[in-house]
Design a protein around this motif. Structure first.
Motif, PDB file in Angstrom:
ATOM      1  N   CYS A  44      37.339 -45.125  -9.257  1.00 24.66           N
ATOM      2  CA  CYS A  44      36.306 -44.079  -9.376  1.00 24.66           C
ATOM      3  C   CYS A  44      36.625 -42.798  -8.606  1.00 24.66           C
ATOM      4  CB  CYS A  44      34.982 -44.664  -8.880  1.00 24.66           C
ATOM      5  SG  CYS A  44      33.595 -43.536  -9.078  1.00 24.66           S
ATOM      6  N   PRO A  97      33.858 -40.544  -4.959  1.00 26.33           N
ATOM      7  CA  PRO A  97      33.989 -40.229  -3.525  1.00 26.33           C
ATOM      8  C   PRO A  97      34.853 -38.999  -3.257  1.00 26.33           C
ATOM      9  CG  PRO A  97      34.281 -42.576  -3.917  1.00 26.33           C
ATOM     10  CD  PRO A  97      34.283 -41.915  -5.266  1.00 26.33           C
ATOM     11  N   GLN A 116      24.423 -40.914  -6.721  1.00 27.81           N
ATOM     12  CA  GLN A 116      25.577 -41.688  -7.183  1.00 27.81           C
ATOM     13  C   GLN A 116      25.450 -43.136  -6.725  1.00 27.81           C
ATOM     14  OE1 GLN A 116      26.540 -38.443  -6.216  1.00 27.81           O
ATOM     15  NE2 GLN A 116      27.208 -37.879  -8.264  1.00 27.81           N
TER      16      GLN A 116
END
Ligand code: SAM
Ligand code: SF4
Length: 473
Positions: free
Chosen positions: A187, A190, A224
């Motif tokens: 992902c 971050p 998120q």
């Protein structure tokens, strides 16, 4: 220079309306609900600079693309869109009109100045944590701003105008938390959104109050990793998501609450209890699981296994027996075998989701999984995606069909296609249309489900007074 004047002229003139029409802006949002929220707040910033919105991109002096970087396809879409806007910009220039082109959002954050190299028509690049700095960028008419600034953008955004608050509608999103510290190996969040940060509860509640006074009734608290929320409480301590939901439920005008997106690890006991105790919390939870294989979950760095996920589902169901789950899945993660994929199908069969999204794994530059040797070939990814989607679609249809004959408190939020018809959502997020008096917009209206269409439900108004959502059978 645009015939409407530059943003500087509009902002400093103070008499833009008197001396000529205000410059116009067009904002296009890609990706998640957080981008929808950010686009609304960028509109607030541009309105503060003298712009007004237009629905026609051809008329816009300022075009903002708020981009998504989560999968390769989402990023590539941005560049094809920019190519079209370049042509538009050239056509406007021929007519003597200038256009400022801004790329915002996660592609802006990830690619920075590289975007202007790939598409020189772009004037300004601004990341998701720095769009409060748009005014100075607009005045300079050029620039790249993708540092994570020390200050919170929320402390520097102008207040929304009453019209902008009303435009957020009956069902409003409110960002309560941003960024993520989980670092799942697939992902980009971050890296593009930065470290986890929570807004103070008082600011969020003030925003919810203002939206409710303007007619919003259904609120989705977004982040998120929203259930990691830990903002400053109104008494100076720490408020967790359950506390925030309890306080939001007390705001006059709030009829229904949701939150998204949650990580299974942060489904704390108090949040699970909120599903039993908070009457305004909808009986619907989006809880991404990504995979049903312990081995893949470990290499994804999800930090929970299949059993842990199923235990959370069971505990939430115990707290709120009528809850429905939705989820996200990734197929074809590096190293995923047929047996791993079968385990994912087994998990989906066990939980029986009301709806779910499935994605092909997309290697994202800079994430650990992108460098893994055992990438799965595209044909296998596509085959697994089709198989999983077929199962999830059958579950969605079964869930929808089971609602026929049931009664729900529906909040209608937009007009339907036919006169006299409104469209709203059940507590389970299903879109439902019914013949309802327009005065019911934004009210809890008791509806009996009479039929199922591929992507929505049909319903009819039940004549007795509406009851609260959780009391509806
Ligand atoms: N925070 C949420 C969670 O913990 O699951 C997810 C937020 S992410 C913005 C939304 C969804 O995009 C994820 O749940 C995942 O299924 C999907 N996604 C993220 N990165 C991906 C990638 N590299 N390839 C395919 N899908 C991806
Ligand atoms: Fe991305 Fe969600 Fe994992 Fe955070 S928890 S890294 S947002 S998938």
């Amino acid at each position: 220079m645009s015939k409407f004047g530059s943003p500087v002229a509009a902002a400093t003139d103070g008499a833009a309306e008197a001396s000529g029409p205000a410059p116009r802006m067009f904002i296009k949002s890609f990706g998640c609900q957080m981008n929808v929220y950010d686009s609304q707040r960028m509109a607030d910033v541009a309105i503060g600079e003298g712009y007004r919105e237009t629905e026609r991109i051809e008329d816009a002096d300022l075009v903002i693309l708020n981009t998504c970087h989560i999968r390769e396809r989402a990023s590539e879409k941005v560049f094809s869109e920019l190519g079209k806007i370049r042509e538009l910009k050239e056509a406007r220039a021929t007519a003597g009109l200038s256009t400022t082109l801004v790329v915002a959002g996660c592609v802006a954050q990830a690619e920075g100045a590289e975007i202007r190299r790939r598409q020189p028509a772009v004037d300004i690049v601004v990341g998701p944590q720095s769009y409060h700095r748009l005014p100075s960028l607009l005045r300079a008419e050029r620039g790249v701003e993708t540092e994570f600034p020390p200050e919170s953008k929320f402390d520097h955004l102008p207040p929304s105008t009453p019209a902008a608050v009303r435009a957020r509608g009956v069902s409003a999103f409110v960002t309560v938390q941003e960024g993520c510290d989980k670092f799942c190996s697939f992902c980009v969040v971050p890296y593009t959104r930065g470290a986890e940060a929570s807004r103070p509860a008082a600011d969020i509640l003030a925003e919810i109050g203002a939206l409710a006074r303007a007619g919003a009734r259904e609120f989705t608290l977004i982040g998120q990793n929203v259930n990691a929320y830990h903002g400053r409480s109104e008494s100076g301590g720490v408020a967790r998501l359950a506390d925030l939901l309890a306080a939001a439920a007390r705001v006059p005008g709030v009829l229904r609450l949701r939150y998204s997106t949650s990580h299974p690890l942060d489904m704390s006991e108090d949040l699970i209890r909120a599903h039993a105790e908070n009457e305004k919390l909808a009986p619907h939870l989006h809880l991404p699981v990504q995979s049903g294989s312990d081995r893949i979950l470990a290499v994804m760095n999800r930090r929970h296994g299949v059993r842990g996920y199923l235990e959370i589902v069971a505990r939430v169901r115990e707290a709120r027996p009528d809850i429905a789950f939705s989820s996200d899945f990734i197929v074809g993660f590096p190293g995923e075998t047929d047996a791993d994929f079968e385990a994912t199908l087994a998990l989906a069969r066990e939980v029986e989701f009301a709806s779910a999204y499935a994605f092909k794994y997309s290697p994202r530059p800079g994430t650990p999984a992108a460098d893994a040797a055992a990438q799965v070939d595209i044909a296998t990814k596509e085959r697994r995606l089709a198989t999983l989607q077929q199962l999830l679609e059958a579950q969605r249809q079964a869930f929808n069909s089971a609602t026929v004959g049931r009664r729900f408190a529906v909040i209608f939020d937009k007009p339907g296609r036919r006169p006299g018809q409104l469209i709203g959502r059940t507590p389970y997020m299903q879109s439902v249309h019914a013949d309802v008096d327009a005065s019911r917009m934004g009210e809890l209206t008791e509806i009996e489900i009479t039929g199922v269409k591929p992507n929505s439900l049909a319903g009819r108004v039940v004549t007795q007074p509406a009851r609260r959502s959780r009391e509806v059978a």
